[in-house]
Design a protein around this motif. Structure first.
Motif, short mmCIF file in Angstrom:
data_model
loop_
_atom_site.label_atom_id
_atom_site.label_comp_id
_atom_site.label_asym_id
_atom_site.label_seq_id
_atom_site.Cartn_x
_atom_site.Cartn_y
_atom_site.Cartn_z
N ASP A 3 0.80 -1.21 -0.01
CA ASP A 3 -0.06 0.14 0.07
C ASP A 3 0.83 1.23 0.01
OD1 ASP A 3 -2.51 -1.31 0.09
OD2 ASP A 3 -2.44 -1.68 2.16
N GLU A 4 2.12 0.96 -0.12
CA GLU A 4 3.09 2.37 -0.22
C GLU A 4 2.78 3.05 -1.45
OE1 GLU A 4 5.20 4.25 1.06
OE2 GLU A 4 6.02 5.16 -0.52
N GLY A 5 2.46 4.50 -0.99
CA GLY A 5 2.01 5.45 -2.25
C GLY A 5 0.60 5.43 -2.78
N ILE A 23 6.60 3.64 10.65
CA ILE A 23 6.09 5.08 10.71
C ILE A 23 5.84 5.37 9.07
CG2 ILE A 23 6.83 7.55 10.68
CD1 ILE A 23 9.14 6.62 12.87
N PHE A 24 4.53 5.82 9.33
CA PHE A 24 3.91 6.29 7.80
C PHE A 24 2.80 7.38 8.04
CE2 PHE A 24 1.26 2.83 9.49
CZ PHE A 24 -0.08 3.46 9.65
N THR A 25 2.50 8.07 7.11
CA THR A 25 1.47 8.93 6.76
C THR A 25 0.19 8.36 6.09
OG1 THR A 25 3.26 10.76 6.77
CG2 THR A 25 0.84 11.35 6.06
N TRP A 104 15.98 -7.01 7.84
CA TRP A 104 14.49 -6.97 8.01
C TRP A 104 13.95 -5.56 8.24
CZ3 TRP A 104 13.07 -10.95 5.61
CH2 TRP A 104 13.60 -12.16 5.83
N LEU A 105 14.54 -4.66 7.36
CA LEU A 105 14.48 -3.38 7.84
C LEU A 105 14.32 -2.43 6.45
CD1 LEU A 105 16.56 -1.12 10.43
CD2 LEU A 105 16.50 -0.47 7.67
N TRP A 106 13.24 -1.65 6.26
CA TRP A 106 13.20 -0.66 4.97
C TRP A 106 13.23 0.72 5.47
CZ3 TRP A 106 9.73 2.66 3.06
CH2 TRP A 106 10.00 2.93 1.34
N GLN A 107 13.93 1.56 4.68
CA GLN A 107 13.80 3.07 5.03
C GLN A 107 13.51 3.70 3.50
OE1 GLN A 107 17.38 4.84 6.64
NE2 GLN A 107 15.73 6.72 7.38
N LYS A 108 12.62 4.35 3.38
CA LYS A 108 12.43 5.15 2.39
C LYS A 108 13.64 5.96 1.94
CE LYS A 108 8.69 7.35 0.47
NZ LYS A 108 7.39 7.91 0.35
#
Length: 112
Positions: A3-5, A23-25, A104-108
Motif C-alpha cells: 500500500d506504499e504510495g 512510521i507512515f502518513t 528486516w528493515l526498510w527506509q524510504k
C-alpha cells in the motif's frame, strides 16, 4: 510495501522477531475524498502479511494481536528522532551490530 504510495506514505518499517514498527502518513482515498483510517490501513497490513506468513510456515490461524499500539506524532516531536529510534531497535535488541546490517528493515530513500 503493497500500500506504499496508495494508502500510505511509508517512511520506515522494522520487522522484529515478535513485533513490527512502522512510521507512515495515511494518504487520501480519492474515491471517498477522506484520509484512509488507521484501522483500514492496519487491517490491510495484518491481513495480507498473516496470509503470507501462514502460507510460508504451512499453518493457519491468527498471527497478529487484534489491537495495535499506535502513536500520532505531535508537532513538538521530532520525526527524524523517531525514525532513528526505530532504525536502532535491532541494535538495542542485539540482533545486529549496526542497523544498516539488519535484513528486516526498510527506509524510504532520502530525496537529494
Amino acid at each position: 510495501m503493497h500500500d506504499e504510495g496508495t494508502k500510505i506514505d511509508l517512511l520506515v518499517v522494522v520487522v522484529m522477531p515478535d513485533h513490527v514498527h512502522m512510521i507512515f502518513t495515511p494518504l487520501i482515498n480519492q474515491k471517498a475524498m477522506e484520509v484512509y483510517s488507521l484501522a483500514e490501513i492496519t487491517d490491510a497490513i495484518k491481513g495480507a502479511s498473516a496470509h503470507k506468513i501462514n502460507r510460508a510456515v504451512r499453518r493457519q490461524g491468527r498471527v497478529w494481536q487484534p489491537e495495535s499500539f499506535d502513536h500520532v506524532l505531535r508537532s513538538s516531536e521530532s520525526l527524524e528522532q523517531k525514525v532513528q529510534y526505530l532504525l536502532e531497535n535491532p541494535v538495542r535488541q542485539g540482533l545486529a551490530s549496526r542497523w544498516e546490517n539488519y535484513p528486516w528493515l526498510w527506509q524510504k530513500p532520502q530525496a537529494a
